[in-house]
Design a protein around this motif. Structure first.
Motif, PDB file in Angstrom:
ATOM      1  N   ARG A  42      -3.920   3.699  -0.693  1.00 37.49           N
ATOM      2  CA  ARG A  42      -4.325   2.867  -1.830  1.00 37.49           C
ATOM      3  C   ARG A  42      -3.488   1.596  -1.848  1.00 37.49           C
ATOM      4  NH1 ARG A  42      -5.922   7.555  -4.019  1.00 37.49           N
ATOM      5  NH2 ARG A  42      -7.374   7.591  -5.742  1.00 37.49           N
ATOM      6  N   SER A  43      -4.116   0.516  -2.296  1.00 41.00           N
ATOM      7  CA  SER A  43      -3.350  -0.702  -2.522  1.00 41.00           C
ATOM      8  C   SER A  43      -2.432  -0.478  -3.717  1.00 41.00           C
ATOM      9  CB  SER A  43      -4.288  -1.882  -2.793  1.00 41.00           C
ATOM     10  OG  SER A  43      -4.894  -1.727  -4.075  1.00 41.00           O
ATOM     11  N   HIS A  70       0.841  -1.197   0.000  1.00 37.89           N
ATOM     12  CA  HIS A  70       0.000   0.000   0.000  1.00 37.89           C
ATOM     13  C   HIS A  70       0.877   1.248   0.000  1.00 37.89           C
ATOM     14  CE1 HIS A  70      -2.785  -3.013   1.566  1.00 37.89           C
ATOM     15  NE2 HIS A  70      -3.761  -2.224   1.133  1.00 37.89           N
ATOM     16  N   ASP A 124      -2.130  -2.445  -6.226  1.00 35.47           N
ATOM     17  CA  ASP A 124      -2.904  -2.745  -7.435  1.00 35.47           C
ATOM     18  C   ASP A 124      -3.710  -1.537  -7.891  1.00 35.47           C
ATOM     19  OD1 ASP A 124      -1.917  -5.332  -7.527  1.00 35.47           O
ATOM     20  OD2 ASP A 124      -3.653  -6.193  -6.502  1.00 35.47           O
ATOM     21  N   GLN A 125      -4.346  -0.829  -6.946  1.00 34.04           N
ATOM     22  CA  GLN A 125      -5.125   0.352  -7.306  1.00 34.04           C
ATOM     23  C   GLN A 125      -4.214   1.484  -7.784  1.00 34.04           C
ATOM     24  OE1 GLN A 125      -8.587   0.658  -7.528  1.00 34.04           O
ATOM     25  NE2 GLN A 125      -7.891   2.449  -8.681  1.00 34.04           N
ATOM     26  N   ALA A 126      -3.084   1.685  -7.112  1.00 26.60           N
ATOM     27  CA  ALA A 126      -2.154   2.741  -7.530  1.00 26.60           C
ATOM     28  C   ALA A 126      -1.639   2.476  -8.944  1.00 26.60           C
ATOM     29  CB  ALA A 126      -0.991   2.836  -6.547  1.00 26.60           C
ATOM     30  N   TRP A 174      -4.150   9.391 -12.170  1.00 29.69           N
ATOM     31  CA  TRP A 174      -3.302   9.933 -11.108  1.00 29.69           C
ATOM     32  C   TRP A 174      -1.835   9.861 -11.504  1.00 29.69           C
ATOM     33  CZ3 TRP A 174      -4.701  12.339  -6.663  1.00 29.69           C
ATOM     34  CH2 TRP A 174      -6.032  12.249  -6.293  1.00 29.69           C
ATOM     35  N   LYS A 217      -3.233   0.801 -11.313  1.00 32.15           N
ATOM     36  CA  LYS A 217      -4.355   1.114 -12.211  1.00 32.15           C
ATOM     37  C   LYS A 217      -4.502   2.616 -12.398  1.00 32.15           C
ATOM     38  CE  LYS A 217      -7.053  -2.992 -11.138  1.00 32.15           C
ATOM     39  NZ  LYS A 217      -8.205  -3.521 -10.415  1.00 32.15           N
ATOM     40  N   ASP A 218      -4.370   3.375 -11.310  1.00 40.29           N
ATOM     41  CA  ASP A 218      -4.482   4.835 -11.377  1.00 40.29           C
ATOM     42  C   ASP A 218      -3.406   5.442 -12.278  1.00 40.29           C
ATOM     43  OD1 ASP A 218      -6.619   4.749  -9.590  1.00 40.29           O
ATOM     44  OD2 ASP A 218      -5.393   5.273  -7.852  1.00 40.29           O
ATOM     45  N   SER A 250      -3.996   4.347 -16.047  1.00 38.62           N
ATOM     46  CA  SER A 250      -5.155   5.001 -16.666  1.00 38.62           C
ATOM     47  C   SER A 250      -4.940   6.503 -16.831  1.00 38.62           C
ATOM     48  CB  SER A 250      -6.406   4.766 -15.819  1.00 38.62           C
ATOM     49  OG  SER A 250      -6.323   5.502 -14.602  1.00 38.62           O
TER      50      SER A 250
END
Length: 95
Positions: free
Chosen positions: A37-38, A24, A40-42, A51, A44-45, A48
């Motif tokens: 954020r995890s 995280h 994985d989410q970071a 962020w 993706k951010d 995309s």
């Protein structure tokens, strides 16, 4: 245009593989509340373009990017070569 956020802390596992250590990342919102954020989410951010993340140590700002090693995605600073242990390793543990 992507939003920018400073990563101020990380959570890590006890794994020896530096590409799998960080689980995280976190920081502070403009109003002072914490965000987290995890990985994985970071990733993706970042991918995309929603962020852009960066770290700042001793007045030096370095962007955080996604990388892949042996099929595993992870984040690292642009100042790093293959080892993701430069500026990100200096950050404190997230609550």
């Amino acid at each position: 245009m992507a939003k920018r956020a400073r990563i101020r802390c990380t959570n890590k596992t006890g794994r020896d593989n530096p590409h799998e250590r960080i689980t995280h990342v976190g920081g502070l919102n403009p109003d002072g509340t914490p965000w987290k954020r995890s990985i994985d989410q970071a990733i993706k951010d970042i991918e995309s373009n929603e962020w852009e993340f960066y770290v700042e140590e001793n007045g030096r700002r370095v962007d955080v990017v996604c990388a892949t090693h042996n099929g595993h995605k992870y984040i690292k600073t642009t100042a790093d070569d293959i080892q993701p242990d430069n500026v990100l390793s200096l950050l404190v543990e997230c609550p």
